[in-house]
Enzyme design. Sequence first.
Site, PDB file in Angstrom:
ATOM      1  N   ALA A  43       0.792  -1.289  -0.021  1.00 40.76           N
ATOM      2  CA  ALA A  43       0.127  -0.183  -0.134  1.00 40.76           C
ATOM      3  C   ALA A  43       1.030   1.047   0.069  1.00 40.76           C
ATOM      4  O   ALA A  43       2.056   1.098  -0.011  1.00 40.76           O
ATOM      5  CB  ALA A  43      -0.884   0.043   1.183  1.00 40.76           C
ATOM      6  N   ARG A  46       2.619   2.395   5.169  1.00 38.64           N
ATOM      7  CA  ARG A  46       2.948   1.044   6.097  1.00 38.64           C
ATOM      8  C   ARG A  46       2.145   1.304   7.188  1.00 38.64           C
ATOM      9  O   ARG A  46       1.501   0.546   7.758  1.00 38.64           O
ATOM     10  CB  ARG A  46       4.251   0.706   5.928  1.00 38.64           C
ATOM     11  CG  ARG A  46       4.221  -0.770   6.768  1.00 38.64           C
ATOM     12  CD  ARG A  46       5.700  -1.455   6.699  1.00 38.64           C
ATOM     13  NE  ARG A  46       5.661  -2.711   7.145  1.00 38.64           N
ATOM     14  CZ  ARG A  46       6.791  -3.423   6.939  1.00 38.64           C
ATOM     15  NH1 ARG A  46       7.885  -3.099   6.544  1.00 38.64           N
ATOM     16  NH2 ARG A  46       6.562  -4.828   7.371  1.00 38.64           N
ATOM     17  N   GLY A 134     -20.041  -2.942  -6.969  1.00 41.00           N
ATOM     18  CA  GLY A 134     -19.404  -3.404  -5.569  1.00 41.00           C
ATOM     19  C   GLY A 134     -19.727  -4.770  -5.372  1.00 41.00           C
ATOM     20  O   GLY A 134     -19.800  -5.762  -6.037  1.00 41.00           O
ATOM     21  N   GLY A 187     -17.619  11.341   5.053  1.00 40.67           N
ATOM     22  CA  GLY A 187     -16.776  10.286   4.557  1.00 40.67           C
ATOM     23  C   GLY A 187     -17.382   9.677   3.425  1.00 40.67           C
ATOM     24  O   GLY A 187     -17.018   8.548   2.716  1.00 40.67           O
ATOM     25  N   GLU A 190     -15.369  11.418  -1.746  1.00 46.62           N
ATOM     26  CA  GLU A 190     -13.963  11.655  -1.771  1.00 46.62           C
ATOM     27  C   GLU A 190     -13.770  13.357  -1.465  1.00 46.62           C
ATOM     28  O   GLU A 190     -14.620  14.111  -2.021  1.00 46.62           O
ATOM     29  CB  GLU A 190     -13.458  11.392  -2.951  1.00 46.62           C
ATOM     30  CG  GLU A 190     -13.772   9.740  -3.242  1.00 46.62           C
ATOM     31  CD  GLU A 190     -12.880   8.818  -2.895  1.00 46.62           C
ATOM     32  OE1 GLU A 190     -11.638   9.299  -2.176  1.00 46.62           O
ATOM     33  OE2 GLU A 190     -13.169   7.446  -2.727  1.00 46.62           O
ATOM     34  N   ASP A 201     -17.026   7.781 -12.900  1.00 53.54           N
ATOM     35  CA  ASP A 201     -16.866   6.512 -12.381  1.00 53.54           C
ATOM     36  C   ASP A 201     -18.200   5.737 -12.914  1.00 53.54           C
ATOM     37  O   ASP A 201     -17.669   4.457 -13.275  1.00 53.54           O
ATOM     38  CB  ASP A 201     -17.069   6.619 -11.019  1.00 53.54           C
ATOM     39  CG  ASP A 201     -17.097   5.343 -10.089  1.00 53.54           C
ATOM     40  OD1 ASP A 201     -16.261   4.605  -9.861  1.00 53.54           O
ATOM     41  OD2 ASP A 201     -18.257   4.926  -9.888  1.00 53.54           O
ATOM     42  N   LYS A 205     -17.794   2.084 -15.201  1.00 50.87           N
ATOM     43  CA  LYS A 205     -18.694   0.698 -15.175  1.00 50.87           C
ATOM     44  C   LYS A 205     -19.595   0.506 -16.167  1.00 50.87           C
ATOM     45  O   LYS A 205     -19.772  -0.894 -16.715  1.00 50.87           O
ATOM     46  CB  LYS A 205     -19.623   1.116 -13.780  1.00 50.87           C
ATOM     47  CG  LYS A 205     -18.627   1.217 -12.439  1.00 50.87           C
ATOM     48  CD  LYS A 205     -19.585   1.698 -11.353  1.00 50.87           C
ATOM     49  CE  LYS A 205     -18.579   1.609 -10.121  1.00 50.87           C
ATOM     50  NZ  LYS A 205     -19.238   2.508  -9.043  1.00 50.87           N
TER      51      LYS A 205
HETATM   52  N1  HSE Z   1     -17.316   5.661  -5.608  1.00 48.03           N
HETATM   53  C1  HSE Z   1     -18.432   4.750  -6.021  1.00 48.03           C
HETATM   54  C2  HSE Z   1     -19.863   5.159  -5.851  1.00 48.03           C
HETATM   55  C3  HSE Z   1     -17.985   3.621  -5.566  1.00 48.03           C
HETATM   56  O1  HSE Z   1     -20.013   6.125  -5.142  1.00 48.03           O
HETATM   57  O2  HSE Z   1     -20.345   4.403  -6.182  1.00 48.03           O
HETATM   58  C4  HSE Z   1     -16.569   2.778  -6.136  1.00 48.03           C
HETATM   59  O3  HSE Z   1     -16.890   2.657  -7.444  1.00 48.03           O
END
Ligand code: HSE
Length: 428
Positions: A43, A46, A134, A187, A190, A201, A205
């Site tokens: 990662a 560490r 997911g 949280g 991002e 994103d 997908k």
């Molecule tokens: N950030 C994405 C979402 C999850 O909000 O669905 C990971 O792809």
Amino acid sequence: MTRTWRIGVAGLGTVGAGLLSFLAEKDGFAPQGGKAVVTGVSARSRSRPRPFDISGLPWFDDPVALAASPDIDIFVELVGGSDGPAKAAVEAALKAGKPVITANKALIAVHGAALAGLAEAQGVPLLFEAAVMGGTPAVKVVRESLVGEEIHSVAGILNGTCNYILSAMESSGRSFEEVLAEAQRLGYAESDPTMDVGGFDAAHKISILAALAFGCAPSFAAAEIEGIDQVALLDIQMAKDLGYRIKLIASAERSDAGVLVRVHPTLVALNHPLAQTGGVLNAMFIEGSRIGRIFIQGPGAGAGPTAAAVAADIADVMTGAQRPVFQRPALELKPFTPVDPARSTSRAYLRFLVKDEPGVIAAVSETLAEAGVSIESFLQKPVDGSDGVPIVLTTHAVAESVLTAAIDRIADLSSVLDRPRLMRIARS
Ligand code: HSE
């Protein structure tokens, strides 16, 4: 005899930590007569505090070294990003003849065809169930369960962050900026939210789903992308008054002309299952010749569900089942022919600000009639203390090229104060 599969995990963020916890809880996860044991991790940092103690695990500063290490049998890439260390490490693992499992949608959407070629040349699997929706089954459903079906379209809500923001704007009456700031504090979003709220994103997908559904190379560059950052609270409220909810819909449709892959805010009728997919949930419709419609809904992110999807891929490696990465052998994969969105047809929602004076509505409807756009419904909301009055109308199905030409003409009217905001309305 139980075979031990030595797993190398690169990337120990939410999903990586979730996977390590999952494997520890399951004492090695041995669903196919094989046992999974983590024999290397990597990662960025560490020492960063993590919910899982990694001090007893062999540490690699460089994910590429982990990927090629003789001490692992399966490489799990949870680093993220279409290029950089994630791509280098996946390539290194495949070149070393190791099965690769990844949750990295950007990598697969952009470099999927080349990586599939590498994997298939080496005779090793490249699996990515966790990359789309997911923990909710999506990749295997399209690639495996529906391999005998002729799929026409895949469409859905593929980004939980956007869905959460739109749902919260509606339920709380707050603006995009306010809800985003709160989501970042909690949280859920991002600190740099561009990938999510910009629609990228979801576009990664849907590009993957298009490739799996239509047996072509993923082609992220061909996707038409619009995010939710321009969705105003007023649009959400006006749409609701007209019987719709605004959702960020990612869709891939095949026609004789080719394939149209797009992501955009869309009005969905309130009684449609996608309109009822709230909060961080994901959902998708698959339409095919024989199946008609299939609807899948579930969590699109989160440590537990996503780790379970990675674990399902580990189980597949253990069974030794080998399929082409994208429905047909990589050597035969071709990019699809992108369809010009201007040729697509849909009902539409237009919202704009007009001067509150006689004759404005007549001028707008005349302009639309001349352009060949038929109005379906019309809504005007009085707003106190504003320089103009927002009006909203929906149209009957119209070619996008016709609509955009009409919008240009409306924007030129002296009584119209801004450029009309256009959103498409989903088929029911
Ligand atoms: N950030 C994405 C979402 C999850 O909000 O669905 C990971 O792809």
